[in-house]
Design a protein around this motif. Structure first.
Motif, PDB file in Angstrom:
ATOM      1  N   SER A   1       0.951  -1.212  -0.071  1.00  0.00           N
ATOM      2  CA  SER A   1       0.024  -0.016  -0.054  1.00  0.00           C
ATOM      3  C   SER A   1       0.975   1.368   0.044  1.00  0.00           C
ATOM      4  O   SER A   1       2.095   1.249   0.487  1.00  0.00           O
ATOM      5  N   LEU A   2       0.229   2.286  -0.334  1.00  0.00           N
ATOM      6  CA  LEU A   2       1.023   3.522  -0.054  1.00  0.00           C
ATOM      7  C   LEU A   2       1.642   3.886   1.182  1.00  0.00           C
ATOM      8  O   LEU A   2       2.566   4.518   1.310  1.00  0.00           O
ATOM      9  N   LEU A   3       0.850   3.656   2.250  1.00  0.00           N
ATOM     10  CA  LEU A   3       1.253   3.634   3.589  1.00  0.00           C
ATOM     11  C   LEU A   3       2.581   2.642   3.823  1.00  0.00           C
ATOM     12  O   LEU A   3       3.894   2.949   4.358  1.00  0.00           O
ATOM     13  N   ASP A   4       2.811   1.773   3.052  1.00  0.00           N
ATOM     14  CA  ASP A   4       4.060   0.949   3.243  1.00  0.00           C
ATOM     15  C   ASP A   4       5.284   1.644   2.474  1.00  0.00           C
ATOM     16  O   ASP A   4       6.442   1.583   2.837  1.00  0.00           O
ATOM     17  N   VAL A   5       4.779   2.566   1.513  1.00  0.00           N
ATOM     18  CA  VAL A   5       5.862   3.184   0.712  1.00  0.00           C
ATOM     19  C   VAL A   5       6.329   4.066   1.766  1.00  0.00           C
ATOM     20  O   VAL A   5       7.603   4.322   1.784  1.00  0.00           O
ATOM     21  N   ILE A   7       6.518   4.263   4.967  1.00  0.00           N
ATOM     22  CA  ILE A   7       7.192   3.557   5.948  1.00  0.00           C
ATOM     23  C   ILE A   7       8.599   3.126   5.720  1.00  0.00           C
ATOM     24  O   ILE A   7       9.483   3.429   6.210  1.00  0.00           O
ATOM     25  N   ASN A   8       8.543   2.370   4.370  1.00  0.00           N
ATOM     26  CA  ASN A   8       9.662   1.787   3.802  1.00  0.00           C
ATOM     27  C   ASN A   8      10.753   2.876   3.406  1.00  0.00           C
ATOM     28  O   ASN A   8      11.923   2.600   3.226  1.00  0.00           O
ATOM     29  N   SER A   9      10.430   4.176   2.975  1.00  0.00           N
ATOM     30  CA  SER A   9      11.003   5.503   2.736  1.00  0.00           C
ATOM     31  C   SER A   9      11.725   6.046   3.806  1.00  0.00           C
ATOM     32  O   SER A   9      12.254   7.061   3.665  1.00  0.00           O
ATOM     33  N   ASN A  10      10.979   5.665   4.994  1.00  0.00           N
ATOM     34  CA  ASN A  10      11.365   6.564   6.117  1.00  0.00           C
ATOM     35  C   ASN A  10      10.993   7.933   6.054  1.00  0.00           C
ATOM     36  O   ASN A  10      11.747   8.794   6.539  1.00  0.00           O
ATOM     37  N   LEU A  11       9.834   8.262   5.315  1.00  0.00           N
ATOM     38  CA  LEU A  11       9.521   9.688   5.276  1.00  0.00           C
ATOM     39  C   LEU A  11       8.601   9.936   6.772  1.00  0.00           C
ATOM     40  O   LEU A  11       8.018   9.418   7.423  1.00  0.00           O
ATOM     41  N   ASP A  12       8.949  11.159   7.144  1.00  0.00           N
ATOM     42  CA  ASP A  12       8.659  11.643   8.487  1.00  0.00           C
ATOM     43  C   ASP A  12       7.208  12.520   8.396  1.00  0.00           C
ATOM     44  O   ASP A  12       7.475  13.622   8.176  1.00  0.00           O
ATOM     45  N   LEU A  13       6.315  11.699   8.157  1.00  0.00           N
ATOM     46  CA  LEU A  13       5.159  12.600   7.909  1.00  0.00           C
ATOM     47  C   LEU A  13       4.094  12.632   9.619  1.00  0.00           C
ATOM     48  O   LEU A  13       3.751  11.369   9.661  1.00  0.00           O
ATOM     49  N   ASP A  14       4.325  13.202  10.210  1.00  0.00           N
ATOM     50  CA  ASP A  14       3.724  13.392  11.231  1.00  0.00           C
ATOM     51  C   ASP A  14       2.273  12.803  11.524  1.00  0.00           C
ATOM     52  O   ASP A  14       1.388  13.187  11.081  1.00  0.00           O
ATOM     53  N   GLY A  15       2.160  11.853  12.245  1.00  0.00           N
ATOM     54  CA  GLY A  15       1.048  11.046  12.616  1.00  0.00           C
ATOM     55  C   GLY A  15       0.340  10.422  11.445  1.00  0.00           C
ATOM     56  O   GLY A  15      -0.899   9.609  11.493  1.00  0.00           O
ATOM     57  N   PHE A  16       1.005  10.368  10.221  1.00  0.00           N
ATOM     58  CA  PHE A  16       0.513   9.804   9.202  1.00  0.00           C
ATOM     59  C   PHE A  16       0.433   7.919   9.211  1.00  0.00           C
ATOM     60  O   PHE A  16       1.330   7.396  10.014  1.00  0.00           O
ATOM     61  N   GLY A  17      -0.575   7.625   9.359  1.00  0.00           N
ATOM     62  CA  GLY A  17      -0.781   5.874   9.420  1.00  0.00           C
ATOM     63  C   GLY A  17      -0.755   5.567  10.782  1.00  0.00           C
ATOM     64  O   GLY A  17      -0.029   4.350  11.001  1.00  0.00           O
ATOM     65  N   ALA A  18      -1.396   6.015  11.748  1.00  0.00           N
ATOM     66  CA  ALA A  18      -1.470   5.914  13.027  1.00  0.00           C
ATOM     67  C   ALA A  18      -1.716   4.554  13.499  1.00  0.00           C
ATOM     68  O   ALA A  18      -1.290   3.922  14.275  1.00  0.00           O
ATOM     69  N   CYS A  19      -2.762   4.026  12.650  1.00  0.00           N
ATOM     70  CA  CYS A  19      -3.341   2.516  13.046  1.00  0.00           C
ATOM     71  C   CYS A  19      -2.671   1.546  12.322  1.00  0.00           C
ATOM     72  O   CYS A  19      -3.002   0.370  12.143  1.00  0.00           O
ATOM     73  N   GLU A  20      -1.593   1.757  11.557  1.00  0.00           N
ATOM     74  CA  GLU A  20      -0.930   0.829  10.489  1.00  0.00           C
ATOM     75  C   GLU A  20      -1.663   0.159   9.534  1.00  0.00           C
ATOM     76  O   GLU A  20      -1.543  -0.957   9.392  1.00  0.00           O
ATOM     77  N   GLY A  21      -2.592   0.401   9.206  1.00  0.00           N
ATOM     78  CA  GLY A  21      -3.279   0.253   7.900  1.00  0.00           C
ATOM     79  C   GLY A  21      -4.537  -0.644   8.546  1.00  0.00           C
ATOM     80  O   GLY A  21      -5.131  -1.397   7.664  1.00  0.00           O
ATOM     81  N   THR A  22      -5.200  -0.573   9.827  1.00  0.00           N
ATOM     82  CA  THR A  22      -6.298  -1.314  10.330  1.00  0.00           C
ATOM     83  C   THR A  22      -7.397  -0.625  10.095  1.00  0.00           C
ATOM     84  O   THR A  22      -8.431  -1.319  10.584  1.00  0.00           O
ATOM     85  N   LEU A  23      -7.553   0.398   9.226  1.00  0.00           N
ATOM     86  CA  LEU A  23      -8.918   1.034   9.103  1.00  0.00           C
ATOM     87  C   LEU A  23      -9.551   1.576  10.182  1.00  0.00           C
ATOM     88  O   LEU A  23     -10.692   1.527  10.503  1.00  0.00           O
TER      89      LEU A  23
END
Ligand code: FES
Length: 69
Positions: A1-5, A7-23
């Protein structure tokens, strides 16, 4: 997913993806251009649409980054 991108790119987007993709958060809310929205390979599921209803400044081209594959 875009969330994986993100995370894997170590982008520092404050608070992005807090639930780690569990909707369960909508912190991965993205507003796409119409062209981008139309070109995404998957359409939003009912679960994604339900969570998007809680997103800040929802638009017709909103998606959750954790659900874009
Ligand atoms: Fe929580 Fe996408 S990371 S809904």
């Amino acid at each position: 997913s875009l969330l994986d991108v993100v995370i894997n790119s170590n982008l520092d987007l404050d608070g992005f993806g807090a639930c780690e993709g569990t909707l369960t958060c909508s912190t991965c809310h993205l507003i796409c251009s119409q062209e981008t929205y139309d070109s995404l390979p998957n359409k939003p599921s009912e679960e994604e649409l339900d969570m998007l209803d809680l997103a800040y400044e929802l638009t017709d081209t909103s998606r959750l980054g954790c659900q874009i594959i």
